[in-house]
Design a protein around this motif. Structure first.
Motif, short mmCIF file in Angstrom:
data_model
loop_
_atom_site.label_atom_id
_atom_site.label_comp_id
_atom_site.label_asym_id
_atom_site.label_seq_id
_atom_site.Cartn_x
_atom_site.Cartn_y
_atom_site.Cartn_z
N UNK A 133 0.82 -1.22 0.00
CA UNK A 133 0.00 0.00 0.00
C UNK A 133 0.85 1.26 0.00
N UNK A 134 2.17 1.12 0.13
CA UNK A 134 3.05 2.27 0.14
C UNK A 134 2.98 3.09 1.41
N UNK A 135 2.68 2.42 2.54
CA UNK A 135 2.57 3.13 3.82
C UNK A 135 3.35 2.35 4.88
N UNK A 136 3.39 2.89 6.11
CA UNK A 136 4.01 2.15 7.20
C UNK A 136 3.07 2.15 8.41
N UNK A 137 3.53 1.57 9.51
CA UNK A 137 2.67 1.40 10.66
C UNK A 137 2.11 2.70 11.21
N UNK A 138 2.87 3.79 11.08
CA UNK A 138 2.41 5.08 11.60
C UNK A 138 1.19 5.61 10.87
N UNK A 139 0.90 5.08 9.69
CA UNK A 139 -0.25 5.54 8.90
C UNK A 139 -1.53 4.79 9.23
N UNK A 140 -1.46 3.77 10.08
CA UNK A 140 -2.62 2.93 10.40
C UNK A 140 -3.41 3.52 11.56
N UNK A 141 -4.73 3.61 11.39
CA UNK A 141 -5.62 4.17 12.42
C UNK A 141 -6.40 3.11 13.18
N UNK A 142 -6.36 1.85 12.71
CA UNK A 142 -7.22 0.80 13.26
C UNK A 142 -6.63 -0.55 12.89
N UNK A 143 -6.64 -1.50 13.83
CA UNK A 143 -6.17 -2.85 13.56
C UNK A 143 -7.22 -3.85 14.03
N UNK A 144 -7.58 -4.79 13.15
CA UNK A 144 -8.53 -5.85 13.49
C UNK A 144 -7.92 -7.18 13.07
N UNK A 145 -8.05 -8.19 13.93
CA UNK A 145 -7.50 -9.50 13.63
C UNK A 145 -8.53 -10.59 13.89
N UNK A 146 -8.59 -11.59 13.00
CA UNK A 146 -9.44 -12.75 13.19
C UNK A 146 -8.58 -14.00 13.27
N UNK A 147 -8.80 -14.83 14.30
CA UNK A 147 -8.05 -16.07 14.44
C UNK A 147 -8.79 -17.04 15.35
N UNK A 148 -8.58 -18.33 15.12
CA UNK A 148 -9.08 -19.36 16.03
C UNK A 148 -7.99 -19.84 16.97
N UNK A 149 -6.73 -19.47 16.67
CA UNK A 149 -5.60 -20.03 17.41
C UNK A 149 -4.61 -18.93 17.82
N UNK A 150 -5.02 -17.98 18.67
CA UNK A 150 -4.07 -16.95 19.12
C UNK A 150 -2.92 -17.59 19.88
N UNK A 151 -1.80 -16.89 19.92
CA UNK A 151 -0.63 -17.44 20.61
C UNK A 151 -0.87 -17.58 22.10
N UNK A 152 -1.54 -16.62 22.69
CA UNK A 152 -1.88 -16.65 24.12
C UNK A 152 -3.27 -16.07 24.30
N UNK A 153 -3.89 -16.38 25.43
CA UNK A 153 -5.16 -15.72 25.74
C UNK A 153 -4.93 -14.24 26.02
N UNK A 154 -3.86 -13.93 26.73
CA UNK A 154 -3.44 -12.55 26.95
C UNK A 154 -1.92 -12.52 26.97
N UNK A 155 -1.28 -11.53 26.36
CA UNK A 155 -1.92 -10.45 25.61
C UNK A 155 -2.50 -10.95 24.29
N UNK A 156 -3.48 -10.25 23.79
CA UNK A 156 -4.08 -10.61 22.51
C UNK A 156 -3.01 -10.52 21.42
N UNK A 157 -3.00 -11.49 20.54
CA UNK A 157 -1.99 -11.54 19.48
C UNK A 157 -2.02 -10.30 18.62
#
Length: 343
Positions: free
Chosen positions: A78-102
């Motif tokens: 997309x030609x951007x970096x992390x500083x340009x992101x306003x929102x993050x959403x993740x879907x998974x059935x197998x997170x690495x840990x219950x907390x912290x959220x992956x």
């Protein structure tokens, strides 16, 4: 702005290690050539990518590792970096840990901070659900650019000491179906020329009074020595219901968008296995659509699959092209799908 004006700028994916073919699985689990032939004939998956070393049991890559790689690739596309992101959403059935959220571990490693983050616990529909949450939040305002992540590391449920020769086919199929992987996509509410519009999305639970088709257990100190397997699947029920549910998703999306079957240029079908995908594509019978599938080579890596398909179709779509993606979750029977148009 209409919600169908939300655009997808890019997609990126990540798979762990080299592909593991059926012969390698057969050697590791002391199975014979007849077993390999059974896999080819009834499952149709030739290889998969595993985060666990089959010989040592060592975990080589976590879900966060894979999602960070996929996220970097999507951001670069997309030609951007992390500083340009306003929102993050993740879907998974197998997170690495219950907390912290992956999702938060991944955001941190991508240089994203000070933004809303959400992690959805879901099976094969989780990638579509994450897209749904992101597009609604972008449409509502307050955020302009979202990073959507999805993936699974299913091999954490592998028991490398199993004697597969003693397992019934209903349990044996799980060993060959699944792989690991992650995907990411960048969405925006800006009308970027040449981008791909997310024209429609379907996300609906249909599991009332229906037994789960797939169960993944959490094991804590109190029950980790339980004799029940961590993963259980009713493959017969999945074979029976998934094709019909896929046809229902297709019909509803076409009707909602007033698209004809001949308007669909690309089909991203459910990716349970090679054989199941072939059956579903034949049944859906879209006359001019090109199939975008990868499960025969990647294995069923759950929530990563829609993004593996998305990455491939974005590279192919020309202005005016339309695509439909379908994902069916058998855990509690969720129908999901999405429609794309290159503008």
């Amino acid at each position: 702005m209409d919600i169908s004006d939300i655009r997808i700028l890019s997609a990126g994916t990540a798979l762990p290690g080299h592909p593991i073919d059926n012969a390698a699985l057969a050697r590791r689990f002391r199975m014979d050539s007849v077993w390999e032939q059974w896999v080819d004939a009834f499952v149709g998956t030739r290889s998969r990518h595993l985060s666990v070393d089959l010989q040592t049991g060592e975990v080589r890559q976590t879900l966060a590792d894979l999602a960070v790689t996929a996220g970097h690739r999507a951001l670069a596309g997309a030609g951007i970096d992390g500083a340009d992101i306003d929102l993050v959403v993740m879907g998974t059935a197998t997170p690495d840990t219950l907390m912290p959220a992956t999702v938060n571990v991944v955001a941190d490693r991508l240089g994203i901070d000070g933004v809303p983050t959400y992690q959805l616990q879901s099976g094969c529909a989780g990638a579509v659900q994450a897209l749904d949450v992101a597009r609604h939040m972008l449409w509502a305002g307050g955020s302009r650019t979202a990073l959507v992540l999805a993936g699974d590391v299913s091999t954490k449920y592998f028991d490398l000491d199993l004697d597969l020769r003693k397992l019934p086919p209903a349990e044996l199929v799980n060993v060959v179906l699944f792989g690991d992987g992650a995907g990411a996509a960048v969405l925006t509410s800006d009308p970027v020329p040449g981008s791909t519009a997310l024209r429609g999305l379907l996300n609906r639970l249909t599991g009332k009074d229906r037994a789960p088709g797939h169960v993944l257990d959490w094991f804590g100190p109190a029950d980790r020595l339980s004799e029940r397997p961590g993963a259980r699947e009713d493959f017969k029920a999945i074979e029976q219901h998934v094709p019909a549910m896929a046809a229902e998703v297709l019909a509803e999306l076409l009707d909602r968008l007033a698209w004809r079957p001949t308007d669909v240029d690309y089909l991203l079908p459910p990716q349970l296995s090679g054989r199941m995908t072939a059956r579903i594509v034949e049944q859906l019978a879209l006359p001019v659509a090109t199939e975008i599938s990868c499960v025969e080579e990647t294995g069923n890596n759950g929530n990563a699959l829609p993004f593996l398909q998305l990455e491939r179709v974005l590279a192919k779509m020309a202005p005016g092209d339309r695509a439909l993606g379908i994902a069916i979750e058998s855990s509690k029977w969720i129908k999901s799908g999405f429609a794309l148009e290159r503008v």
